[in-house]
Enzyme design. Structure first.
Site, PDB file in Angstrom:
ATOM      1  N   CYS A 161      76.985  27.156   7.904  1.00 48.77           N
ATOM      2  CA  CYS A 161      76.995  25.837   7.280  1.00 48.77           C
ATOM      3  C   CYS A 161      76.350  25.862   5.894  1.00 48.77           C
ATOM      4  O   CYS A 161      75.221  25.382   5.700  1.00 48.77           O
ATOM      5  CB  CYS A 161      76.328  24.782   8.136  1.00 48.77           C
ATOM      6  SG  CYS A 161      76.810  23.134   7.597  1.00 48.77           S
ATOM      7  N   CYS A 340      82.460  21.014   6.168  1.00 41.14           N
ATOM      8  CA  CYS A 340      81.022  20.913   6.023  1.00 41.14           C
ATOM      9  C   CYS A 340      80.686  19.466   5.692  1.00 41.14           C
ATOM     10  O   CYS A 340      80.896  19.028   4.557  1.00 41.14           O
ATOM     11  CB  CYS A 340      80.566  21.839   4.897  1.00 41.14           C
ATOM     12  SG  CYS A 340      78.799  21.989   4.823  1.00 41.14           S
TER      13      CYS A 340
END
Ligand code: FAD
Ligand code: UQ1
Length: 411
Positions: A161, A340
């Site tokens: 991430c 994301c």
């Protein structure tokens, strides 16, 4: 020694998902999951835990409740692979044989590669949303902050991430504003990368956000040491390695260097030169061993490492592994989809979605580079259910069909 049609190594997001799909397809006793952890964490929630929007306890469930009932859970650590003989060894000395193997080991956090860590996490102001051990320090650091530098880091390795190292910063900025101490805070983002974000569309939006909020961004700065006694963080300029800069900190959020777990990195037959599982980036099949497949953060698929990417990969892997079991060649191809949710405060989110070439691949027919409340609620209130119920039980295979439906007649 035990033997299974399918062995899944790692019971995290990718491993649990694939075990659910194949244990329901193949029936009891055919699939084993090797996973040592007592708890399964929904890691994407830690960004919100750090900001005080969720509790750490809300982010985890016992592994026993999460892994599929029809799969055998071998509660051990894999200590070595023997791909030529189709078996793996666990730390209690067992050998487990397989016809097919799925490797889903995730990433290892290497805090110890930064001098002074992890010890400095027990000192004031040092925190990290990346670990359940240190995520509670983030809110404490925000609460105790009076004045000085709030420094946020991004290491010189791939990370999971890639937006999370700055989400915590935007949340901190809003926290300081809400509590009347923003004018006392100097917010600094020191990143090893040469860019603020890897996809231009969202990078442009994020540059606007940092400008508007008076956040200082320093590129190519890599954290190498934390000195908690003097509250100093030492950064190296990656373009001029002899140049070190010391930042005094009141708050320091560390995103650690990451690698694949040692057990995988040390198996030269399975990994590439960077230590990641060597798979075909479209079929997810191992490049040398056709009965081995990979999913998630531990593979060398060149896309951003997220649970959303796993949602995009798990349908491809379901089809290709089923084909392999039927003696056929893989036919389904992964497009590199990843997402994301760039949380930029307590009620806003830029919902980045893109492919492995850095092209946006947005689900909704609106500009997702804009900060939106709707996307914040999707991230905070919807995603946990999509993860626990949809993904881990093997039903959710990413928003591809939703995207196609939403864009009917528009593109
Ligand atoms: P993991 O889920 O990490 O699972 C790996 C498993 O392997 C673990 O259970 C581990 O115990 C096990 N294991 C390790 N070593 C061994 C061994 N030797 N033997 C057996 N088992 C072993 N993703 C998103 O999509 N959206 C987000 O908003 C988002 N935000 C994030 C924020 C933070 C702070 C973090 C940390 C992550 C975030 N992610 C997000 C990323 C997401 O959590 C990961 O990409 C995802 O969990 C990867 O799944 P995985 O199965 O590859 O690895
Ligand atoms: C997603 O599918 C997913 O996996 C369950 C995530 O992990 C938590 C995500 O963060 C995101 C954004 C997605 C993508 C889904 C949509 C509807 C955009």
């Amino acid at each position: 020694s035990k033997s299974y049609q399918l062995v899944v190594v790692g019971g995290g997001a990718g491993g649990c998902t694939m075990a659910a799909k194949f244990s329901s397809k193949l029936g009891k006793g055919k699939v084993a999951v090797i996973e040592p952890a007592d708890m399964h964490y929904y890691q994407p929630m830690w960004t919100l835990v750090g900001g005080g929007m969720k509790k750490l306890e809300d982010s985890g469930k016992p592994m026993s409740k999460v892994l599929p009932k029809k799969a055998d859970w071998i509660k051990q650590c894999v200590v070595s692979f023997d791909p030529k003989n189709n078996k793996v060894m666990t730390d209690d000395g067992q050998e487990v044989s397989y016809e097919y193997l799925v490797i889903a080991l995730g990433l290892q956090l290497n805090y110890n590669q930064i001098k002074g860590l992890p010890d400095a996490f027990s000192t004031p102001g040092v925190c990290s949303n990346y670990s359940p051990l240190y995520v509670k320090n983030t809110l404490k650091s925000l609460e105790n902050f009076s004045e000085g530098n709030a420094v946020f880091t991004f290491p010189a390795t791939p990370v999971k991430c890639a937006g999370a190292p700055q989400k915590v910063m935007y949340i901190s900025d809003e926290y300081f504003r809400k509590h009347g101490k923003r004018d006392k805070a100097n917010i600094i983002y020191n990143t090893s990368l040469p860019v603020i974000f890897g996809v231009k569309k969202y990078a442009d939006a994020l540059w606007e956000v940092v400008k508007e909020r008076n956040i200082k961004v320093n590129l190519r700065q890599n954290l190498i040491e934390v000195k908690p006694d003097s509250k100093e963080a030492v950064f190296q300029n990656l373009d001029k390695p002899e140049e070190l800069t010391i930042y005094q900190y009141e708050m320091l959020h560390v995103t650690p260097p990451m690698s694949t777990p040692d057990v995988l990195r040390n198996c030269g037959l399975l990994v590439d030169a960077t230590g990641f599982l060597n798979v075909n980036k479209e079929t997810l099949q191992h490049t040398c061993f056709p009965n081995i497949f990979g999913i998630g953060d531990c593979t060398n698929v060149p896309t951003s490492k997220t649970a959303a990417a796993i949602a995009g990969q798990c349908g491809v892997l379901r089809k290709n592994l089923s084909l392999a079991m039927a003696g056929k060649l893989p036919a389904s191809l992964y497009d590199g989809y990843t997402s994301c949710p760039l949380v930029t405060g307590y009620s806003k989110c830029i919902m980045a979605e893109f492919d492995m070439n850095g092209n946006p691949l947005e689900t909704f027919p609106i500009n997702q580079a804009k900060e939106r409340r709707l996307m914040f609620h999707l991230k905070k209130d919807m995603m946990p259910h999509m993860y626990w119920i949809g993904l881990l039980n093997g039903y959710w295979e990413g928003p591809k069909y939703l995207r196609k439906l939403m864009h009917l007649g528009l593109k």
